[in-house]
Design a protein around this motif. Sequence first.
Motif, short mmCIF file in Angstrom:
data_model
loop_
_atom_site.label_atom_id
_atom_site.label_comp_id
_atom_site.label_asym_id
_atom_site.label_seq_id
_atom_site.Cartn_x
_atom_site.Cartn_y
_atom_site.Cartn_z
N ASP A 28 0.82 -1.21 0.00
CA ASP A 28 0.00 0.00 0.00
C ASP A 28 0.86 1.26 0.00
OD1 ASP A 28 -2.13 1.80 0.29
OD2 ASP A 28 -2.08 1.63 2.47
N LEU A 29 1.84 1.31 0.88
CA LEU A 29 2.73 2.48 0.93
C LEU A 29 3.56 2.60 -0.35
CD1 LEU A 29 3.95 2.36 4.62
CD2 LEU A 29 2.40 4.01 3.59
N GLY A 30 4.01 1.46 -0.88
CA GLY A 30 4.78 1.49 -2.11
C GLY A 30 3.96 2.00 -3.29
N ALA A 31 2.70 1.55 -3.36
CA ALA A 31 1.84 2.02 -4.45
C ALA A 31 1.56 3.51 -4.32
CB ALA A 31 0.53 1.24 -4.45
N GLY A 32 1.32 3.97 -3.10
CA GLY A 32 1.09 5.41 -2.89
C GLY A 32 2.31 6.23 -3.26
N ALA A 33 3.47 5.77 -2.86
CA ALA A 33 4.70 6.48 -3.20
C ALA A 33 4.95 6.48 -4.70
CB ALA A 33 5.89 5.86 -2.47
N LEU A 34 4.67 5.36 -5.35
CA LEU A 34 4.85 5.27 -6.80
C LEU A 34 3.90 6.21 -7.53
CD1 LEU A 34 6.37 3.76 -9.05
CD2 LEU A 34 4.49 2.12 -9.07
N ILE A 35 2.65 6.27 -7.07
CA ILE A 35 1.68 7.17 -7.68
C ILE A 35 2.14 8.62 -7.54
CG2 ILE A 35 -0.65 8.14 -7.39
CD1 ILE A 35 -1.56 5.26 -6.71
N LEU A 36 2.55 8.99 -6.33
CA LEU A 36 2.99 10.37 -6.12
C LEU A 36 4.29 10.69 -6.86
CD1 LEU A 36 2.14 10.94 -2.37
CD2 LEU A 36 1.00 11.91 -4.36
N TRP A 37 5.21 9.73 -6.90
CA TRP A 37 6.47 9.98 -7.61
C TRP A 37 6.23 10.15 -9.11
CZ3 TRP A 37 8.81 6.62 -11.21
CH2 TRP A 37 10.03 7.07 -11.68
N TYR A 38 5.53 9.17 -9.71
CA TYR A 38 5.31 9.24 -11.15
C TYR A 38 4.41 10.43 -11.51
CZ TYR A 38 4.06 8.04 -15.90
OH TYR A 38 3.86 8.09 -17.25
N GLY A 39 3.32 10.57 -10.75
CA GLY A 39 2.40 11.69 -11.02
C GLY A 39 3.07 13.03 -10.82
N GLY A 40 3.90 13.14 -9.78
CA GLY A 40 4.62 14.39 -9.55
C GLY A 40 5.60 14.69 -10.66
N THR A 41 6.27 13.67 -11.15
CA THR A 41 7.20 13.85 -12.26
C THR A 41 6.47 14.33 -13.50
OG1 THR A 41 8.61 12.09 -11.38
CG2 THR A 41 8.93 12.69 -13.69
N VAL A 42 5.33 13.69 -13.81
CA VAL A 42 4.56 14.10 -14.99
C VAL A 42 4.00 15.51 -14.80
CG1 VAL A 42 2.46 13.59 -16.33
CG2 VAL A 42 4.00 11.75 -15.69
N ALA A 43 3.50 15.81 -13.62
CA ALA A 43 2.91 17.12 -13.36
C ALA A 43 3.96 18.23 -13.46
CB ALA A 43 2.24 17.15 -11.99
N MET A 44 5.19 17.96 -13.05
CA MET A 44 6.23 18.99 -13.11
C MET A 44 6.81 19.14 -14.51
SD MET A 44 6.43 20.39 -10.29
CE MET A 44 5.30 20.05 -8.98
N GLN A 45 6.94 18.03 -15.25
CA GLN A 45 7.55 18.11 -16.57
C GLN A 45 6.55 18.50 -17.66
OE1 GLN A 45 9.51 14.35 -17.18
NE2 GLN A 45 11.21 14.87 -15.80
N GLU A 46 5.32 18.03 -17.53
CA GLU A 46 4.30 18.31 -18.55
C GLU A 46 3.02 18.77 -17.86
OE1 GLU A 46 3.91 14.96 -21.18
OE2 GLU A 46 6.01 14.46 -20.91
N PRO A 47 2.95 20.02 -17.43
CA PRO A 47 1.78 20.49 -16.67
C PRO A 47 0.49 20.49 -17.48
CG PRO A 47 3.48 22.21 -16.81
CD PRO A 47 3.98 21.03 -17.54
N ASP A 48 0.58 20.51 -18.82
CA ASP A 48 -0.64 20.48 -19.62
C ASP A 48 -1.25 19.07 -19.66
OD1 ASP A 48 1.64 19.71 -21.02
OD2 ASP A 48 0.72 20.13 -22.98
N GLN A 49 -0.46 18.06 -19.40
CA GLN A 49 -0.96 16.68 -19.42
C GLN A 49 -1.59 16.29 -18.07
OE1 GLN A 49 2.01 13.80 -20.47
NE2 GLN A 49 0.55 12.12 -20.58
#
Length: 98
Positions: A39-60
């Motif tokens: 559960d913690l690993g999935a949450g961290a993965l979601i935030l890591w990947y989502g944060g990366t996408v949100a910072m690099q491609e804010p329109d996506q």
Amino acid sequence: STEGLERSKYQSSTSRALNKGMKDAIVGGGTYLTTNGLDLGAGALILWYGGTVAMQEPDQLSVGELVTFQLYWAMINSGYKTLNSMLNNFTRAAGAAQ
């Protein structure tokens, strides 16, 4: 004498109950560790990947959408944990009834 026989029966029964309780505790601890770790690993993965996408491609994906998704994830995960807890309680109650 009968007292010695009853004492040995009692010790045998309590020893078996203790062994089963120990196994149950070990398996329960392992299950808890595994499910919470995933559960913690999935949450961290979601935030890591989502944060990366949100910072690099804010329109996506925006930060607000990421937070919204994380909140939905937490709600679904909470329901799953509650259901799992109920099933565990039913299983224990059935085992205790035997």
